[in-house]
Enzyme design. Structure first.
Site, mmCIF file in Angstrom:
data_model
loop_
_atom_site.group_PDB
_atom_site.id
_atom_site.type_symbol
_atom_site.label_atom_id
_atom_site.label_comp_id
_atom_site.label_asym_id
_atom_site.label_seq_id
_atom_site.Cartn_x
_atom_site.Cartn_y
_atom_site.Cartn_z
ATOM 1 N N GLU A 136 78.760 -46.129 -30.103
ATOM 2 C CA GLU A 136 78.438 -44.782 -29.624
ATOM 3 C C GLU A 136 79.642 -44.324 -28.833
ATOM 4 O OE1 GLU A 136 78.030 -42.079 -27.135
ATOM 5 O OE2 GLU A 136 76.383 -43.157 -26.175
ATOM 6 N N CYS A 192 77.506 -38.190 -22.414
ATOM 7 C CA CYS A 192 77.946 -38.049 -23.810
ATOM 8 C C CYS A 192 77.214 -36.915 -24.525
ATOM 9 C CB CYS A 192 77.743 -39.360 -24.558
ATOM 10 S SG CYS A 192 78.752 -40.722 -23.934
#
Length: 467
Positions: free
Chosen positions: A235, A269
């Protein structure tokens, strides 16, 4: 997201004061090898334990975390600067994830029958061994949890290389597992530099690796995993689009966009980094954003009145300011902010940029700080095109009064997650992960427990019940 402070020690530097609070020595090779050996040895017995034993451990971890949520929250705030209320909420979310996999893990990993014309067949989900997990600082408990909970429940053992600026959060999670009664070697913290983590992938005792972090770190881990034919998940951040269609509730969209972007001082994020608004409501939207900015209150992240925390470090502030300055040099318009706040600590003004054209570096980059990039578009087709004009593909949001319309737009966004009339959220039962440059693989939900198990086919020649 990795913030190494040298190879001889890892340090807690309070971003509110810029003072060194505590430091730990980096592990020498001999100690590191012994930890890998212990994880490998423990796996041989842990994989045979009953699901009920694993579930009991995870429930106990969750209970300890809830009982210590104030202590843990203060520790996260001390080390990386987020608002205390955000840190405590993170601890509570982490406890929920541990409970989720404790409650559901056995069900998810039960033998799965397959249709076949002759005999019978089923999939048996089996743990694969020692996993290396490399995690960032922005959610020091949650990032660890979404890796640890499903994989320990599945019967794997875990080695964690946490970010070097949150060493106390890293250590206390191992302490919690010990307090909960985990066998030695099920969960171990490693104080090592990032480069060493990539090197560890070559160790034959480590069977797979997962990383949340920067693109360069992810590329290094993926390359090492590919070289040694090991499973990996990544990720790697995002530059999420927040699309506001002309039939949206503007006040609700403004509230979500500004609060979402300032959450964790913009160091998320899935933060709404690119705000894309249809032109018929764009001016109204922008004026309301400016008014909302005026009410933001920077200060001590331990103070409940504070609404904007410091960034995680001095380097983080410097990097974001450089990105903003570069964007302006390349033609963007700076409407608000863009500078350090004149006070002690790693603070930056809430920043509003407009006029960002495709040739501007900010058009495609991730800016990991309190920077609101505003775009005006003619229609939803332009909104979709702009949303997809990035190598990232993690999350995104669409605000509209017409759910069917919003879902249709969502289907056209190249990203791993899209939320309608809501920020990209986090709950245990929903998968988290992206596509394109944001990585691959999923965490949380049933999907998260299948990433690092061997789905073994077992077939018989006679009809039988595999259970």
């Amino acid at each position: 997201m990795e913030n190494l402070v040298g190879t001889s020690s890892v340090k807690t530097v309070n971003p509110f004061t810029n003072e060194i609070v505590k430091q730990f020595d980096v592990m020498e090779d001999k100690e590191l090898d012994s930890k890998i050996a212990l994880a490998d040895s423990t796996f041989k017995t842990w994989k045979k334990t009953a699901f009920s034993v694993r579930a009991k451990l995870l429930h106990k971890v969750a209970t300890i975390m809830r009982n210590k949520k104030e202590e843990l929250g203060k520790l996260a705030t001390l080390e990386m600067g987020k608002l205390l209320k955000e840190s405590i909420a993170e601890v509570e979310l982490s406890a929920d994830i541990f409970d989720y996999y404790a409650d559901k893990g056995e069900e998810f990993l039960a033998d799965s029958p397959l249709e076949t014309p002759i005999g019978s067949a089923f999939l048996s989900y089996e743990p694969i061994g020692v996993l290396l997990s490399v995690q960032p600082w922005n959610f020091p408990f949650y990032q660890i949890t979404r890796s640890a909970a499903p994989n320990i429940m599945a019967g794997n053992t875990m080695l964690f290389k946490h970010a070097s600026n949150v060493p106390q959060c890293a250590q206390i999670m191992e302490d919690i597992f010990i307090e909960a009664g985990a066998p030695e070697g099920v969960y171990q913290n490693l104080f090592i530099p990032g480069k060493k983590a990539s090197e560890l992938v070559a160790d034959e005792r480590i069977k797979a690796v997962t990383l949340t972090g920067s693109e360069p770190a992810g590329a290094a881990i993926a390359a090492a995993a590919g070289k040694y034919i090991k499973k990996s998940t990544l990720e790697l951040g995002g530059s999420d689009a927040f699309i506001v269609l002309d039939d949206a509730n503007v006040d609700e969209a403004v509230e979500a966009a500004v609060n979402g972007r300032m959450w964790n001082a913009g160091q998320v994020c899935t933060s709404p980094k690119r705000i894309i608004v249809e032109e018929s409501i764009a001016d109204t939207f922008l004026e309301k954003v400016k008014a909302k900015f005026a009410s933001i209150k920077p200060g001590d992240p331990m103070d409940p009145e504070t609404t904007l925390a410091p960034l995680s470090s001095e380097k983080a502030v410097e990097d974001v300011i450089k990105q903003v300055q570069k964007a302006v040099e390349e033609g963007a318009t700076l409407l608000l902010g863009g500078k350090r706040i004149d006070r002690k600590g790693a603070f930056m003004e809430p920043t509003l940029l407009t006029g960002i054209e495709p040739n501007n570096s900010a058009y495609k980059e991730e800016i990991f700080g309190p920077v609101f990039m505003f775009y005006k578009v003619k229609n939803e087709d332009e909104a979709i095109e702009l949303a997809n004009a990035t190598n990232f593909g993690l999350g995104g949001s669409i605000f509209s009064g017409d759910e069917k319309r919003a879902v249709n737009v969502a289907r056209q966004i190249e990203t791993g997650m899209v939320y309608i009339n809501h920020l990209t959220g986090i709950t245990p039962e929903l998968p988290f992960g992206g596509t394109k440059g944001s990585g691959y693989g999923r965490e949380q939900s049933p999907a998260g427990i299948y990433e690092f198990v061997n789905a073994k086919l077992i077939r018989t020649t006679k009809a039988s019940n595999p259970n």
